[in-house]
Design an enzyme around this catalytic site. Structure first.
Site, PDB file in Angstrom:
ATOM      1  N   VAL B 130       0.620  -1.172  -0.045  1.00 37.29           N
ATOM      2  CA  VAL B 130      -0.027   0.138  -0.033  1.00 37.29           C
ATOM      3  C   VAL B 130       0.847   1.271  -0.044  1.00 37.29           C
ATOM      4  O   VAL B 130       0.473   2.303   0.059  1.00 37.29           O
ATOM      5  CB  VAL B 130      -0.971   0.180   1.313  1.00 37.29           C
ATOM      6  N   GLU B 131       2.303   1.143   0.133  1.00 37.96           N
ATOM      7  CA  GLU B 131       2.971   2.251   0.018  1.00 37.96           C
ATOM      8  C   GLU B 131       3.712   2.517  -1.386  1.00 37.96           C
ATOM      9  O   GLU B 131       3.183   2.708  -2.375  1.00 37.96           O
ATOM     10  CB  GLU B 131       3.984   2.215   1.417  1.00 37.96           C
ATOM     11  N   MET B 132       5.097   1.783  -1.339  1.00 45.40           N
ATOM     12  CA  MET B 132       5.903   1.742  -2.489  1.00 45.40           C
ATOM     13  C   MET B 132       5.569   0.719  -3.357  1.00 45.40           C
ATOM     14  O   MET B 132       6.010   0.767  -4.419  1.00 45.40           O
ATOM     15  CB  MET B 132       7.425   2.227  -2.105  1.00 45.40           C
TER      16      MET B 132
END
Lengths: 344, 344
Positions: B130-132
């Site tokens: 959900v981030e990078m």
């Protein structure tokens, strides 16, 4: 005798036509040594300070995620190195983000020239639903909620009764962007330094002019000065020139402007892959070969392409030093970020 | 007589308990004057240069959109001012992004302390879907494709046969982050400058200790040193403490760690709204009132809350000057950005 020897040595080390600089100067211009004056927007240090803060502030986007610098990243050639930018709600923009570096020298802004200058341009992405998805009212409410911004606007637009406006927001960004100029070896060469460019770069420059590339890619930005059909001689493939994007036709509604775009400014082109308005070509060599085929009607040889790449590398300039700003703190009056996509 | 007059004047201007500094120093510590040494990671200028570039480089994310600085923005208090961060594919993270400023002084990283230090932390968001949404292999392939990065890694990890590794990537980022320290008026006060804090700030400090806030929020970072249940006296409402996030229980699997979190470090807290791991509270006063109710079992009076806010404002420090980096140029070997969400 001594003079003859020196001439011979110079010739042996780096042969290039004696009139190369003169020929080049008939087509190109070195970057000026001072910041270009802007129409109706005198540049002051206060305006630059404010404009830099705004340029780096993600709170001008509805979501609080994107700043101008997100897609025009000063760390990576003034663009985002994406095919087309990703914006609000992970939507993809329609065209490749052009570099902000030296953009002040373009005849007009955007691939189709629909904004006459950088202050007109700055108002676009903020409001575009696929980019920052914000409204002028919401941007101003955000900026007015932070006393430091109000102070900066008052200093930059001294004497105005109501300095925090969307027009002034755009003017401040334009003033900052006008400072984003990148002197390159090509400028040093044009200004008289024979040694600033390598022999290959000079051969590439000669070829760039002889083949006709410089018919469109000319002036200060080696492009960015005029509008030309993409596919002058031969229509590019539909992945490179998607049929639904009619280019400048959308601006002028003139049949002649079908698939017409502003010639890409080529300063720092080595840093701004992928190429073309569609962003579909990642290799500069391939982009040059395509231009040969579709604009010049000529299949450039591998070694010709490499010499042109060498010349284009001489357009990679020094990005100005930018101190990363510390932005004003939000207050309880600051509008909250909105990450939802409209209509969803 | 002169001494008596001076003492009276000082008292009238700014009365505070004679032992306030001494009392405070039993609980808090001023920031050290030199960069903290890191375990197994000697800090060098080469490592800081590399780490800064990596911190600002969006190409370490799969999409090419997010850098460390996207969610830990040095321009806005070292965080992103969002409830929870927006990441790959416009997904929302589970918890509010903590500030990177002074993070080197926390006992461990993340709200639940699951990373023992900043180099362990740095490996997390890069790989989080959900981030990078990237992989160590892809990060290293990206960095190795750019000669300038290979040079920087070689200089920062001199003598290593294979310097471009994911471990070294994390170490360089940790070295840069260790420099992100923000000396504040509170430090100047602790170091002997009576005039560094206002009378209200000193009264707030007294109250902060008297009420018991400093039982958990202590040490160099005024927090960040220990783990405590959120809702020590009374369970917060489920919007502030959503039931599905069990806090440190997910790290230790110990029943006692249900809803336990690392006490938030409070340096620069005035810049890092919204508050709590859920990011649900935007007003610092409201956050303080909630802490009074749920941690201390006391309804703080409005004027008490305001004095504590005043004290917390004295923790807003000077962000170090950071020159925005110019990052290495991509090559044709650089992996292309991937904007698709896995499984879609």
């Amino acid at each position: 005798m001594a003079a003859a020897l020196m001439a011979t040595t110079a010739f042996a080390a780096d042969p290039f036509p004696a009139d190369l600089r003169e020929t080049a100067l008939a087509t190109f211009k070195a970057l000026p040594s001072t910041t270009r004056a802007l129409a109706n927007n005198p540049i002051t240090s206060e305006k630059i300070v404010l404009g830099k803060a705004l340029f780096f502030d993600p709170r001008v986007s509805a979501s609080g995620v994107f700043s101008c610098n997100s897609c025009h990243n000063l760390a990576t050639g003034g663009d985002d190195n994406l095919e087309t930018s990703i914006g609000h709600g992970w939507q993809k923009g329609p065209r490749n983000a052009p570099t902000v570096l030296n953009a002040v020298f373009n005849i007009a802004q955007f691939w189709d020239g629909r904004a006459e200058d950088l202050k007109a341009q700055a108002k676009g992405p903020v409001q575009a639903g696929v980019e920052m998805a914000n409204t002028p009212g919401q941007v101003i409410a955000t900026l007015r909620s932070m006393p430091q911004y109000v102070e900066w606007f008052s200093a930059a637009f001294a004497g105005e009764a109501d300095p925090v406006t969307f027009d002034n927001f755009a003017k401040a960004i334009e003033a900052f962007e006008a400072t984003l100029v990148t002197p390159a070896p090509f400028d040093a060469f044009l200004n008289g330094d024979d040694a600033a460019m390598t022999s290959e770069q000079k051969q590439g420059l000669t070829l760039f002019m002889d083949k006709g590339c410089s018919s469109c890619h000319s002036g200060i930005n080696v492009g960015g000065e005029g509008y030309y059909p993409f596919g002058l001689v031969k229509r590019p493939s539909t992945d490179v020139l998607p049929e639904k994007d009619k280019g400048r036709f959308a601006v002028t509604n003139t049949f002649d402007d079908f698939f017409v775009f502003r010639a890409a400014p080529l300063r720092n082109v080595a840093l701004t892959a992928p190429y073309f308005h569609s962003g579909k070509v990642w290799d500069l060599k391939k982009a040059i070969a395509i231009m040969g085929t579709v604009q010049l009607g000529e299949e450039l040889k591998e070694e010709e392409v490499e010499l042109i790449v060498a010349f284009l590398n001489s357009l990679t300039g020094k990005v100005p030093d930018v101190a990363y700003p510390v932005l004003p703190a939000e207050t309880t009056a600051t509008p909250r970020p909105v990450s939802q996509i409209l209509g969803k």
